[in-house]
Design an enzyme around this catalytic site. Structure first.
Site, mmCIF file in Angstrom:
data_model
loop_
_atom_site.group_PDB
_atom_site.id
_atom_site.type_symbol
_atom_site.label_atom_id
_atom_site.label_comp_id
_atom_site.label_asym_id
_atom_site.label_seq_id
_atom_site.Cartn_x
_atom_site.Cartn_y
_atom_site.Cartn_z
ATOM 1 N N SER A 91 88.238 28.003 -34.363
ATOM 2 C CA SER A 91 89.186 27.804 -33.123
ATOM 3 C C SER A 91 90.161 26.525 -33.528
ATOM 4 O O SER A 91 89.706 25.628 -34.054
ATOM 5 C CB SER A 91 88.295 27.400 -31.891
ATOM 6 O OG SER A 91 88.921 26.974 -30.860
ATOM 7 N N TYR A 117 81.924 21.684 -27.863
ATOM 8 C CA TYR A 117 82.534 22.831 -28.217
ATOM 9 C C TYR A 117 83.676 22.355 -29.426
ATOM 10 O O TYR A 117 83.654 23.030 -30.533
ATOM 11 C CB TYR A 117 83.296 23.458 -27.017
ATOM 12 C CG TYR A 117 84.134 24.836 -27.711
ATOM 13 C CD1 TYR A 117 83.216 25.942 -27.875
ATOM 14 C CD2 TYR A 117 85.504 24.972 -27.866
ATOM 15 C CE1 TYR A 117 83.993 27.144 -28.493
ATOM 16 C CE2 TYR A 117 86.116 26.048 -28.217
ATOM 17 C CZ TYR A 117 85.197 27.237 -28.498
ATOM 18 O OH TYR A 117 85.934 28.363 -29.022
#
Length: 254
Positions: free
Chosen positions: A138, A151
């Site tokens: 990501s 995250y």
């Protein structure tokens, strides 16, 4: 997509919904036999029935469960040609209000889950002399502006893990790829971004995985491949330049 994946066996973790489910559908539509793994039985069963695949309920943080997942996939479908290590969770509490166990669980799913899944399939792929692994990273792992410490930090670890694993396997027949799906509207992201956010078309990440599964992009192993911002066909044509100039890599340059 012209790449025919007939005869390939793929295992997709986090395949019960969102990006993982879309990847499973794309691979199956190209002819691959697909095992779909997720912690939620109802979701994974629905996707597997839709694509005539194998449904596997599994916690990717549990070593024994991951080993059973791989064993069952190979027993039912055959040797795994492609692992899509896609399982991941978010977490949304402010850092100073977060529960330590819940904060760490994001790392367990996003990082340990990738490690256990890849660690289980790699020896088998090496023994057979072939195999590909696609790891879902990501941009959250390096882009500024984020506030979700669990995250972003876990995805930074995943990004680095994928590149390092690809390098460790460089002289073997196993290829490892790192992809960023972009900002895709899913159950996990819908609560964090407005409707006018720069959403990435949901079909792009599955299409990218499709090309990677074909073997045509093997020279790009270890590179950071963005589903929306990179033209994979252009990158394939420029593979020598990309390696020579160390492009499509997360680097600090001064």
């Amino acid at each position: 997509m012209a790449d025919d994946l007939t005869g390939q066996v793929a295992l997709v973790t986090g395949g019960g919904r969102g990006i993982g489910a879309s990847i499973a559908r794309e691979l199956a539509s190209a002819g691959a036999r697909v095992a779909v793994a997720s912690r939620t039985h109802v979701q994974v069963d629905e996707v597997a029935k839709e694509i005539d695949g194998l449904a596997l309920e599994v916690d990717v943080t549990d070593r024994a469960a991951v080993e059973r997942m791989v064993d069952e996939t190979e027993s039912e479908l055959g040797p795994i040609d492609l692992l899509c290590a896609n399982a991941g969770i978010g977490g949304n509490a402010e850092f100073w209000e977060s529960d330590p166990d819940e904060w760490w669980s994001v790392f367990e799913v996003n990082v340990l889950g990738v490690y256990l899944s890849t660690r289980t399939v790699v020896p088998r792929m090496l023994e057979r002399g072939s195999g590909r692994i696609v790891i879902t990273g990501s941009g959250a792992g390096y882009l500024p502006g984020a506030s979700n410490t669990a995250y972003t930090s876990s995805k930074a670890a995943v990004n680095r893990f994928a590149e390092t694993l690809a390098l460790a396997l460089k002289d073997t027949p196993v290829r490892v790829f790192l992809i960023s799906p972009g900002l895709v509207r899913t159950e996990m992201t819908s609560g964090f971004f407005s409707d006018d956010a720069p959403w990435t078309p949901p079909e792009l990440a599955p299409q990218l995985v499709h090309v990677l599964a074909s073997g045509r992009a093997d020279a790009l192993a270890g590179r950071y491949l963005h589903a929306e911002h990179d033209d994979i066909e252009d990158l394939i044509r420029r593979a020598d330049e990309i390696e020579r100039e160390d492009l499509n890599a997360i680097r600090l340059r001064r």
